[in-house]
Design a protein around this motif. Structure first.
Motif, PDB file in Angstrom:
ATOM      1  N   ARG A 132       0.797  -1.225   0.000  1.00 20.58           N
ATOM      2  CA  ARG A 132       0.000   0.000   0.000  1.00 20.58           C
ATOM      3  C   ARG A 132       0.832   1.279   0.000  1.00 20.58           C
ATOM      4  O   ARG A 132       0.297   2.378   0.148  1.00 20.58           O
ATOM      5  CB  ARG A 132      -0.923   0.032   1.209  1.00 20.58           C
ATOM      6  CG  ARG A 132      -2.061  -0.964   1.091  1.00 20.58           C
ATOM      7  CD  ARG A 132      -2.922  -0.947   2.320  1.00 20.58           C
ATOM      8  NE  ARG A 132      -3.872  -2.044   2.287  1.00 20.58           N
ATOM      9  CZ  ARG A 132      -5.127  -1.922   1.862  1.00 20.58           C
ATOM     10  NH1 ARG A 132      -5.576  -0.776   1.433  1.00 20.58           N
ATOM     11  NH2 ARG A 132      -5.927  -2.965   1.864  1.00 20.58           N
ATOM     12  N   TYR A 133       2.146   1.134  -0.086  1.00 22.59           N
ATOM     13  CA  TYR A 133       2.988   2.330  -0.061  1.00 22.59           C
ATOM     14  C   TYR A 133       4.022   2.286  -1.173  1.00 22.59           C
ATOM     15  O   TYR A 133       4.517   1.214  -1.531  1.00 22.59           O
ATOM     16  CB  TYR A 133       3.772   2.428   1.253  1.00 22.59           C
ATOM     17  CG  TYR A 133       2.956   2.597   2.503  1.00 22.59           C
ATOM     18  CD1 TYR A 133       2.405   3.833   2.855  1.00 22.59           C
ATOM     19  CD2 TYR A 133       2.768   1.514   3.364  1.00 22.59           C
ATOM     20  CE1 TYR A 133       1.694   3.981   4.029  1.00 22.59           C
ATOM     21  CE2 TYR A 133       2.051   1.653   4.544  1.00 22.59           C
ATOM     22  CZ  TYR A 133       1.512   2.890   4.870  1.00 22.59           C
ATOM     23  OH  TYR A 133       0.813   3.033   6.032  1.00 22.59           O
ATOM     24  N   LEU A 154       7.675   4.515  -1.713  1.00 19.24           N
ATOM     25  CA  LEU A 154       8.573   5.538  -1.178  1.00 19.24           C
ATOM     26  C   LEU A 154       9.349   6.123  -2.347  1.00 19.24           C
ATOM     27  O   LEU A 154       9.905   5.381  -3.151  1.00 19.24           O
ATOM     28  CB  LEU A 154       9.536   4.916  -0.165  1.00 19.24           C
ATOM     29  CG  LEU A 154      10.549   5.869   0.474  1.00 19.24           C
ATOM     30  CD1 LEU A 154       9.853   6.822   1.447  1.00 19.24           C
ATOM     31  CD2 LEU A 154      11.644   5.092   1.211  1.00 19.24           C
ATOM     32  N   GLY A 213      -6.425   6.964  -6.495  1.00 21.58           N
ATOM     33  CA  GLY A 213      -5.979   5.923  -5.571  1.00 21.58           C
ATOM     34  C   GLY A 213      -5.073   6.415  -4.448  1.00 21.58           C
ATOM     35  O   GLY A 213      -4.766   5.645  -3.555  1.00 21.58           O
ATOM     36  N   VAL A 214      -4.641   7.686  -4.497  1.00 24.02           N
ATOM     37  CA  VAL A 214      -3.732   8.148  -3.448  1.00 24.02           C
ATOM     38  C   VAL A 214      -4.524   8.509  -2.194  1.00 24.02           C
ATOM     39  O   VAL A 214      -5.458   9.308  -2.243  1.00 24.02           O
ATOM     40  CB  VAL A 214      -2.888   9.355  -3.911  1.00 24.02           C
ATOM     41  CG1 VAL A 214      -2.094   9.950  -2.750  1.00 24.02           C
ATOM     42  CG2 VAL A 214      -1.941   8.922  -5.024  1.00 24.02           C
ATOM     43  N   VAL A 215      -4.164   7.887  -1.067  1.00 22.25           N
ATOM     44  CA  VAL A 215      -4.837   8.160   0.203  1.00 22.25           C
ATOM     45  C   VAL A 215      -4.168   9.330   0.903  1.00 22.25           C
ATOM     46  O   VAL A 215      -4.818  10.244   1.385  1.00 22.25           O
ATOM     47  CB  VAL A 215      -4.819   6.918   1.122  1.00 22.25           C
ATOM     48  CG1 VAL A 215      -5.481   7.215   2.463  1.00 22.25           C
ATOM     49  CG2 VAL A 215      -5.505   5.742   0.441  1.00 22.25           C
ATOM     50  N   GLU A 216      -2.850   9.295   0.976  1.00 19.66           N
ATOM     51  CA  GLU A 216      -2.143  10.432   1.551  1.00 19.66           C
ATOM     52  C   GLU A 216      -0.688  10.449   1.139  1.00 19.66           C
ATOM     53  O   GLU A 216      -0.140   9.451   0.687  1.00 19.66           O
ATOM     54  CB  GLU A 216      -2.249  10.463   3.084  1.00 19.66           C
ATOM     55  CG  GLU A 216      -1.327   9.510   3.799  1.00 19.66           C
ATOM     56  CD  GLU A 216      -1.083   9.898   5.269  1.00 19.66           C
ATOM     57  OE1 GLU A 216      -1.038  11.097   5.613  1.00 19.66           O
ATOM     58  OE2 GLU A 216      -0.932   8.969   6.078  1.00 19.66           O
ATOM     59  N   THR A 217      -0.071  11.621   1.309  1.00 21.56           N
ATOM     60  CA  THR A 217       1.347  11.774   1.028  1.00 21.56           C
ATOM     61  C   THR A 217       2.018  12.236   2.315  1.00 21.56           C
ATOM     62  O   THR A 217       1.454  13.024   3.058  1.00 21.56           O
ATOM     63  CB  THR A 217       1.580  12.838  -0.053  1.00 21.56           C
ATOM     64  OG1 THR A 217       0.968  14.061   0.376  1.00 21.56           O
ATOM     65  CG2 THR A 217       0.995  12.426  -1.384  1.00 21.56           C
ATOM     66  N   ALA A 218       3.212  11.727   2.585  1.00 21.07           N
ATOM     67  CA  ALA A 218       3.918  12.092   3.808  1.00 21.07           C
ATOM     68  C   ALA A 218       5.384  12.381   3.482  1.00 21.07           C
ATOM     69  O   ALA A 218       6.197  11.464   3.384  1.00 21.07           O
ATOM     70  CB  ALA A 218       3.797  10.976   4.847  1.00 21.07           C
ATOM     71  N   LEU A 221       6.676   9.372   1.289  1.00 18.67           N
ATOM     72  CA  LEU A 221       5.932   8.119   1.275  1.00 18.67           C
ATOM     73  C   LEU A 221       4.534   8.415   0.736  1.00 18.67           C
ATOM     74  O   LEU A 221       3.871   9.346   1.198  1.00 18.67           O
ATOM     75  CB  LEU A 221       5.846   7.552   2.692  1.00 18.67           C
ATOM     76  CG  LEU A 221       5.341   6.115   2.809  1.00 18.67           C
ATOM     77  CD1 LEU A 221       6.368   5.137   2.242  1.00 18.67           C
ATOM     78  CD2 LEU A 221       5.049   5.751   4.265  1.00 18.67           C
ATOM     79  N   HIS A 262       0.834   6.762   0.255  1.00 19.55           N
ATOM     80  CA  HIS A 262      -0.065   5.669   0.654  1.00 19.55           C
ATOM     81  C   HIS A 262      -1.175   5.597  -0.393  1.00 19.55           C
ATOM     82  O   HIS A 262      -1.861   6.576  -0.628  1.00 19.55           O
ATOM     83  CB  HIS A 262      -0.601   6.009   2.056  1.00 19.55           C
ATOM     84  CG  HIS A 262      -1.702   5.121   2.550  1.00 19.55           C
ATOM     85  ND1 HIS A 262      -2.391   5.385   3.702  1.00 19.55           N
ATOM     86  CD2 HIS A 262      -2.240   3.977   2.058  1.00 19.55           C
ATOM     87  CE1 HIS A 262      -3.304   4.449   3.905  1.00 19.55           C
ATOM     88  NE2 HIS A 262      -3.226   3.593   2.924  1.00 19.55           N
ATOM     89  N   TYR A 263      -1.299   4.447  -1.043  1.00 13.08           N
ATOM     90  CA  TYR A 263      -2.307   4.329  -2.101  1.00 13.08           C
ATOM     91  C   TYR A 263      -3.264   3.186  -1.817  1.00 13.08           C
ATOM     92  O   TYR A 263      -2.969   2.280  -1.037  1.00 13.08           O
ATOM     93  CB  TYR A 263      -1.640   4.167  -3.470  1.00 13.08           C
ATOM     94  CG  TYR A 263      -0.835   2.894  -3.661  1.00 13.08           C
ATOM     95  CD1 TYR A 263       0.482   2.811  -3.207  1.00 13.08           C
ATOM     96  CD2 TYR A 263      -1.378   1.783  -4.295  1.00 13.08           C
ATOM     97  CE1 TYR A 263       1.224   1.654  -3.373  1.00 13.08           C
ATOM     98  CE2 TYR A 263      -0.642   0.619  -4.482  1.00 13.08           C
ATOM     99  CZ  TYR A 263       0.660   0.559  -4.016  1.00 13.08           C
ATOM    100  OH  TYR A 263       1.398  -0.590  -4.186  1.00 13.08           O
ATOM    101  N   GLU A 264      -4.417   3.265  -2.442  1.00  8.55           N
ATOM    102  CA  GLU A 264      -5.450   2.241  -2.290  1.00  8.55           C
ATOM    103  C   GLU A 264      -5.221   1.208  -3.378  1.00  8.55           C
ATOM    104  O   GLU A 264      -5.416   1.485  -4.572  1.00  8.55           O
ATOM    105  CB  GLU A 264      -6.824   2.903  -2.411  1.00  8.55           C
ATOM    106  CG  GLU A 264      -7.983   2.036  -2.039  1.00  8.55           C
ATOM    107  CD  GLU A 264      -7.984   1.606  -0.581  1.00  8.55           C
ATOM    108  OE1 GLU A 264      -7.315   0.608  -0.272  1.00  8.55           O
ATOM    109  OE2 GLU A 264      -8.670   2.246   0.229  1.00  8.55           O
TER     110      GLU A 264
END
Lengths: 289, 339
Positions: A14-15, A17, A46-51, A58, A60-62
């Motif tokens: 799900r990630y 980097l 599909g992108v849930v969040e970016t960090a 990083l 985080h995608y669905e």
């Protein structure tokens, strides 16, 4: 180093980097935050969040909406569109943080560590010495003489990792070894070339210089500056530590306690990497405050 | 209401967690073994627990019970299900079946003991446990003292409120799992990983060792990280400049954001599998990342248990995850339709 091509590395299912390089260099963080901003504008599927962190980000995608390979393709395209880091402009709020340097609380914490764990030089004197500064008072002038860039948040909810924007304020120091068992809430300190504010009392390893009473997380949503978030900062914010004495510290602390404190913040600025680099290029880096 | 008579070792309110706040330093928390809690919720007619890190709503909250479970008294008639670790459950002194929706009467006492198999038991109750939502989830983030009941594990004397059941108790009582939903994974000690993000810092021999040997779970393990005991892993030489920017250790990297399930290897020894309460950022190379579906398997290993890692691709991991979630959703639809 700064990589010629960013590296795309899987983090499980799900990630992904994205590493732009592997050094402490503001430019790499600008790239990471520029990409985060491009993903947000593009509403990448599909992108849930970016960090973002110092030199990487990083994503985080669905996994049932986009495959790893397709996401990497999308991200390559977005990075291509970013072009040179000089084109990047980021929303950046500036917070003024009342801070008491060389304060009694961190001094007590350092003394406690020296007595119970291992004897140690007073942190501000130690950091001044190894950075060729005259004494801890010059360290205070240097450390408070720059705006800091919130490169990333992590390790604890709301804890900002800060890098000095003025190269004349660049200092470095090792971390505690072994680490401390406690650190007062609101402590300002640094390890390596990054500074941080401790959101709550926790163990830690940074060298300690000062303390701020200004809250950086707000579980009960008592302060307006937090908006709809429980943590104050976002990557790309800036902080300026404003030196205060004990009486001013106590006054701010009292206002934080009764809920009347108002964060001193400006929210109308864009941070231009191009303007920043032009300014840095004009400086004599050998100067100190 | 439920009265907590004895708390157990570490009993917390958990649901599917709150993903999406890593950039603010907040880990998702939630059930370490989502599948076990999902089975319980399915049996009692609650909304399902989704896989960790998915965008689905977090489902109804239940209890996650570590190693030794609590003793609880129910103040009203309800229906409950126990899944995950076997804690030798007794309802009013009589052995209680697991993986089955069991009706309980007002005044009944449920006593859970030390685990006989697995590490984390789950209790689902019709209607779910009702604590305040925090960032859209009821999950307890113990290390950060947030969410759940007062941000902490339960104590004797606590009282838990219950939500309104979605299905009548007469309808769900006696429900068992359909054949295609296994209560336990087939190979509980085989943990699937995707290599990376920083496997390139290890030599091929180092990666081979990592995948080839049996690892032992250290007692220094919790929801933040699960430590492993085994051989040292060989690393490539690092460029000298990394000492300045990342640190002097052989796996020190410029700090980055840590995936849930990421396996840090500080100094090349004692790998740490990051759990659902991971510290979000850190400065050690991660040789591999446990796939989200196997975070639960990791969470069911007791200290001293042996495990092996098996590398698969991100796409294959995705297929495993989707297949399990589809099976859960299909079972939910069948049960709703009236079985």
């Amino acid at each position: 180093m700064i990589y010629d091509e960013p590296r795309f590395l899987p983090g499980g299912d799900r990630y992904v980097l994205i590493e732009f390089g592997n050094e402490m260099n503001l430019e790499l963080n600008f790239l990471a935050q520029g990409l985060a901003s491009a993903i947000a504008q593009n509403k990448t599927k599909g992108v849930v969040e970016t960090a973002p962190c110092f030199a990487s980000m990083l994503v985080h995608y669905e996994a049932d909406q986009i495959s790893y390979a397709d996401l990497v393709k999308e991200l390559r395209g977005l990075i291509g569109n970013l072009g040179s880091p000089e084109n990047i402009e980021l929303d950046s709020r500036l917070f003024y943080f009342e801070t008491m340097y060389l304060d009694p609380w961190t001094k007590a914490c350092i003394e406690d560590y020296s007595a119970k764990i291992t004897p140690k030089e007073y942190d501000p004197a130690f950091v001044a010495r190894i950075n060729g500064l005259k004494d801890e008072h010059q360290l205070v002038r240097v450390h408070s003489g720059t705006e800091y860039w919130v490169a990333s948040l992590g390790f604890w909810p709301g804890l900002p990792f800060l890098m000095p924007l003025d190269p004349r304020a660049m200092i470095t120091c090792p971390k505690y070894n072994p680490p401390r068992t406690w650190t007062p809430q609101g402590t300002v300190g640094m390890g390596g070339s990054a500074s941080a504010i401790y959101p709550v009392a926790t163990p830690g390893g940074y060298q300690l210089f000062g303390r701020t009473p200004v809250p950086i997380w707000d579980y009960e949503r008592r302060f307006e500056a937090f908006g709809d978030s429980i943590v104050l900062f976002r990557p790309g914010d800036r902080i300026k530590f404003v030196t205060v004495d004990k009486a001013q510290y106590d006054d701010v602390e009292a206002r934080v306690k009764d809920g009347s404190y108002i964060h001193n913040m400006v929210g109308y600025q864009k941070f231009s990497v191009k303007n920043y680099k032009a300014w840095v290029g004009s400086l004599d880096r050998s100067q100190r405050f | 209401m439920i009265d907590v008579l004895q708390a157990g070792i570490q009993t917390t309110v958990q649901d599917g967690g709150r993903p999406g706040y890593l950039s603010r330093g907040i880990p998702p928390a939630g059930a370490q073994d989502y599948y076990a809690l999902a089975l319980g919720n399915l049996l009692v007619g609650n909304s399902l627990t989704p896989p960790p890190l998915s965008r689905e709503p977090p489902g109804d909250a239940g209890l996650e019970m570590l190693l030794r479970g609590p003793t609880l008294r129910f103040e009203r008639d309800t229906v409950i299900a126990l899944t995950g670790a076997d804690m030798a459950p007794a309802l009013d002194g009589q052995p209680m079946p697991m993986f089955e929706a069991v009706p309980v009467k007002a005044g009944a006492t449920l006593a859970l003991g030390y685990v006989k198999r697995g590490a984390r038991g789950y209790l689902a109750i019709a209607g779910g446990i009702d604590v305040p939502l925090y960032l859209n989830s009821r999950a307890t983030y113990i290390r950060g003292s947030q969410g759940g009941l007062g941000g902490r594990a339960l104590k004797a004397g606590d009282r838990l409120s219950l939500g309104t059941p979605r299905a009548s108790s007469g309808r769900v009582a006696g429900r068992k799992l359909p054949d295609d939903l296994a209560p336990w994974p087939e190979r509980p000690n085989e943990i699937h990983v995707v290599l990376g993000p920083q496997d390139f810092m290890f030599t091929p021999e180092g990666v081979e060792t990592f995948l080839g040997v049996e690892w032992k779970l250290s007692p220094v393990s919790d929801r933040m990280g699960m430590r492993l005991i085994g051989p040292k892993l060989a690393l490539h030489e690092r460029p000298a400049y990394l000492v300045r920017d990342a640190g002097s250790g052989p796996t020190d990297i410029v700090d980055d954001v840590i995936p849930i399930g990421g396996i840090q290897v500080p100094g090349g020894i004692e790998p740490i599998v990051m759990g659902v309460e991971n510290p979000t950022a850190g400065g050690y190379a991660k040789i591999a990342t446990v796939i989200t579906n196997d975070l639960g398997k990791m969470g069911q290993l007791v200290p001293g248990a042996m495990l092996r890692f098996k590398a698969i691709g991100a796409n294959q991991a995705r297929e495993i995850g989707l297949a399990q979630w589809r099976a859960l959703k299909a079972a939910e639809a069948t049960m709703r339709a009236g079985a």
